[in-house]
Motif scaffolding. Structure first.
Motif, mmCIF file in Angstrom:
data_model
loop_
_atom_site.group_PDB
_atom_site.id
_atom_site.type_symbol
_atom_site.label_atom_id
_atom_site.label_comp_id
_atom_site.label_asym_id
_atom_site.label_seq_id
_atom_site.Cartn_x
_atom_site.Cartn_y
_atom_site.Cartn_z
ATOM 1 N N GLY A 240 -7.937 2.445 -8.528
ATOM 2 C CA GLY A 240 -8.162 3.492 -7.542
ATOM 3 C C GLY A 240 -7.463 3.249 -6.225
ATOM 4 N N ALA A 241 -7.254 1.979 -5.847
ATOM 5 C CA ALA A 241 -6.591 1.679 -4.582
ATOM 6 C C ALA A 241 -5.158 2.206 -4.586
ATOM 7 N N LEU A 242 -4.475 2.069 -5.719
ATOM 8 C CA LEU A 242 -3.103 2.586 -5.813
ATOM 9 C C LEU A 242 -3.092 4.114 -5.771
ATOM 10 N N VAL A 243 -4.115 4.725 -6.378
ATOM 11 C CA VAL A 243 -4.235 6.187 -6.302
ATOM 12 C C VAL A 243 -4.390 6.626 -4.851
ATOM 13 N N THR A 244 -5.255 5.926 -4.118
ATOM 14 C CA THR A 244 -5.468 6.251 -2.709
ATOM 15 C C THR A 244 -4.187 6.082 -1.908
ATOM 16 N N ALA A 245 -3.443 5.007 -2.173
ATOM 17 C CA ALA A 245 -2.176 4.772 -1.480
ATOM 18 C C ALA A 245 -1.178 5.885 -1.776
ATOM 19 N N ASN A 246 -1.103 6.316 -3.031
ATOM 20 C CA ASN A 246 -0.183 7.404 -3.392
ATOM 21 C C ASN A 246 -0.570 8.709 -2.714
ATOM 22 N N ILE A 247 -1.872 8.962 -2.623
ATOM 23 C CA ILE A 247 -2.328 10.177 -1.938
ATOM 24 C C ILE A 247 -1.978 10.106 -0.453
ATOM 25 N N ALA A 248 -2.193 8.932 0.150
ATOM 26 C CA ALA A 248 -1.844 8.765 1.565
ATOM 27 C C ALA A 248 -0.372 9.051 1.789
ATOM 28 N N ASN A 249 0.473 8.573 0.891
ATOM 29 C CA ASN A 249 1.906 8.861 0.996
ATOM 30 C C ASN A 249 2.196 10.350 0.866
ATOM 31 N N SER A 250 1.482 11.015 -0.049
ATOM 32 C CA SER A 250 1.714 12.449 -0.244
ATOM 33 C C SER A 250 1.300 13.259 0.976
ATOM 34 N N TYR A 251 0.341 12.738 1.737
ATOM 35 C CA TYR A 251 -0.106 13.398 2.958
ATOM 36 C C TYR A 251 0.777 13.053 4.162
ATOM 37 N N GLY A 252 1.740 12.176 3.957
ATOM 38 C CA GLY A 252 2.593 11.760 5.061
ATOM 39 C C GLY A 252 1.917 10.773 5.995
ATOM 40 N N ARG A 253 0.902 10.060 5.482
ATOM 41 C CA ARG A 253 0.195 9.075 6.290
ATOM 42 C C ARG A 253 0.813 7.689 6.069
ATOM 43 N N ASP A 254 0.620 6.820 7.026
ATOM 44 C CA ASP A 254 1.122 5.458 6.903
ATOM 45 C C ASP A 254 0.333 4.702 5.851
ATOM 46 N N CYS A 255 1.020 3.801 5.161
ATOM 47 C CA CYS A 255 0.390 2.985 4.130
ATOM 48 C C CYS A 255 0.897 1.555 4.268
ATOM 49 N N PHE A 256 -0.018 0.598 4.162
ATOM 50 C CA PHE A 256 0.303 -0.815 4.329
ATOM 51 C C PHE A 256 -0.325 -1.609 3.191
ATOM 52 N N ALA A 257 0.245 -2.776 2.933
ATOM 53 C CA ALA A 257 -0.310 -3.653 1.898
ATOM 54 C C ALA A 257 -0.108 -5.110 2.303
ATOM 55 N N PHE A 258 -1.105 -5.921 1.957
ATOM 56 C CA PHE A 258 -1.002 -7.358 2.141
ATOM 57 C C PHE A 258 -0.366 -7.970 0.897
ATOM 58 N N PRO A 259 0.545 -8.910 1.061
ATOM 59 C CA PRO A 259 1.098 -9.600 -0.110
ATOM 60 C C PRO A 259 0.187 -10.741 -0.556
ATOM 61 N N GLY A 260 0.321 -11.123 -1.803
ATOM 62 C CA GLY A 260 -0.352 -12.317 -2.312
ATOM 63 C C GLY A 260 0.693 -13.233 -2.909
ATOM 64 N N ARG A 261 0.293 -14.234 -3.630
ATOM 65 C CA ARG A 261 1.254 -15.083 -4.327
ATOM 66 C C ARG A 261 1.891 -14.286 -5.469
ATOM 67 N N THR A 262 3.092 -14.612 -5.817
ATOM 68 C CA THR A 262 3.805 -13.857 -6.855
ATOM 69 C C THR A 262 3.115 -13.931 -8.209
ATOM 70 N N VAL A 263 2.301 -14.958 -8.432
ATOM 71 C CA VAL A 263 1.631 -15.107 -9.736
ATOM 72 C C VAL A 263 0.227 -14.515 -9.743
ATOM 73 N N ASP A 264 -0.205 -13.925 -8.614
ATOM 74 C CA ASP A 264 -1.565 -13.389 -8.525
ATOM 75 C C ASP A 264 -1.626 -11.965 -9.075
ATOM 76 N N ASN A 265 -2.344 -11.790 -10.194
ATOM 77 C CA ASN A 265 -2.489 -10.446 -10.765
ATOM 78 C C ASN A 265 -3.212 -9.507 -9.808
ATOM 79 N N ALA A 266 -4.131 -10.050 -9.000
ATOM 80 C CA ALA A 266 -4.905 -9.219 -8.081
ATOM 81 C C ALA A 266 -4.037 -8.634 -6.974
ATOM 82 N N SER A 267 -2.832 -9.150 -6.787
ATOM 83 C CA SER A 267 -1.928 -8.628 -5.754
ATOM 84 C C SER A 267 -0.711 -7.918 -6.349
ATOM 85 N N ALA A 268 -0.651 -7.812 -7.671
ATOM 86 C CA ALA A 268 0.525 -7.226 -8.313
ATOM 87 C C ALA A 268 0.765 -5.780 -7.873
ATOM 88 N N GLY A 269 -0.317 -5.026 -7.693
ATOM 89 C CA GLY A 269 -0.171 -3.637 -7.241
ATOM 90 C C GLY A 269 0.342 -3.554 -5.820
#
Length: 313
Positions: A240-269
């Motif tokens: 759902g977080a990615l869905v929310t991010a895509n909707i924010a982009n469609s509305y022309g709103r700013d979107c940000f993301a924190f990076p994780g380690r490259t091997v972390d599945n929880a940060s892959a999105g």
């Protein structure tokens, strides 16, 4: 809003085949939801594209009976109703074409503050995500004590964001995927109760609406739409977080993301959002504040923000 108009708006939500976009268009054409029902037989003359099936659908005593039941529930539980044109309705959300025509709200905070940020993420967050969420909100509160934190009161990052906001004296609003007769998940009842005294609970759904899967997807547009920016703390490649991010982009709103380690599945999105330029990479509240230019707002620049072009035109 008077009781008759509120009754009509609630009834309109129960008319099969009429979504938010169509409902708002019809109400704007007729001047009110009350007029829409009272003059339904004249609709084809007023709006030529209206089909007879829609006129027949509006002739629905059961929708009005359900609306009357909801009015009783609202009065009994001291719930505020925010119509699309009401001053208290989230003004940022009003800019979105598919915004709900009516919202139900229990809380005590202004839904139109100077700054609003939504924080979303995976339900299966890690210790890294929890700590990151808390430190971000803590540092944000120090520099922007008037910011409103919005999320979905779900497991994981959502509830971490709400808890961090309360712990650091920020107002926080949870957008629900069901009516205000319950809290889902039920383990979040205590934090939901705290939120009603420092923020609130918001939904487009009438009481006794079950928390079904599609409702969670629908509510994500409210989370994105009522905010200046959406921040994804942790997310797998689906969720759902990615869905929310895509909707924010469609509305022309700013979107940000924190990076994780490259091997972390929880940060892959998050990594995919950043890689595909759907979200800007940030590592701290300072990065976020600078990107949003909220530091300039705090340093004495004009506070007024014109959210529409040529309003008088």
């Amino acid at each position: 809003m008077d009781q008759k108009e509120l009754l009509s708006l609630i009834a309109l939500q129960h008319i099969s085949g009429i979504g938010n976009i169509t409902a708002k268009r019809l109400v704007e054409h007729m001047g009110s939801a009350t007029a829409l029902f009272e003059q339904r037989t004249e609709l084809p003359n007023i709006i030529p594209e209206v089909r007879p099936a829609l006129v027949d659908a509006l002739n629905s005593p059961s929708a009005h009976r359900r609306a009357e039941q909801e009015l009783d529930f609202i009065d009994k539980h001291h719930i505020s109703c925010l119509g699309y044109h009401d001053e208290g309705y989230p003004s940022r959300l009003r800019e979105c074409d598919d915004a709900p025509i009516l919202l139900f709200y229990r809380g005590n905070t202004n839904l139109n503050p100077r700054r609003v940020v939504s924080i979303v993420g995976t339900r299966k967050c890690t210790d890294y995500g929890r700590d990151l969420c808390d430190s971000f909100v803590r540092d944000l509160a120090l520099q922007c004590p008037d910011v409103l934190i919005v999320s979905g009161l779900a497991y994981g990052i959502d509830v971490c964001a709400h808890r961090a906001a309360l712990n650091h004296s920020l107002a926080t609003v949870g957008v629900l995927a069901h009516g205000l007769d319950r809290i889902y998940p039920s383990v979040h009842r205590n934090i939901a109760a705290r939120m009603t005294t420092c923020g609130g609970l918001l939904t487009e759904y009438v009481s006794f609406t079950d928390p079904e899967r599609q409702n969670f997807l629908q509510r994500n547009r409210i989370v994105a739409g009522m905010s200046d920016a959406t921040l994804v703390v942790e997310s797998a490649t689906k969720g759902g977080a990615l869905v929310t991010a895509n909707i924010a982009n469609s509305y022309g709103r700013d979107c940000f993301a924190f990076p994780g380690r490259t091997v972390d599945n929880a940060s892959a999105g998050c990594h995919r959002l950043i890689r595909q330029h759907q979200a800007a990479l940030i590592t701290s509240a300072d990065d976020f504040i600078e990107a949003m230019m909220w530091d300039a707002m705090a340093s004495g620049h004009p506070e007024a923000i014109q959210r529409t072009l040529f309003p008088e035109l």
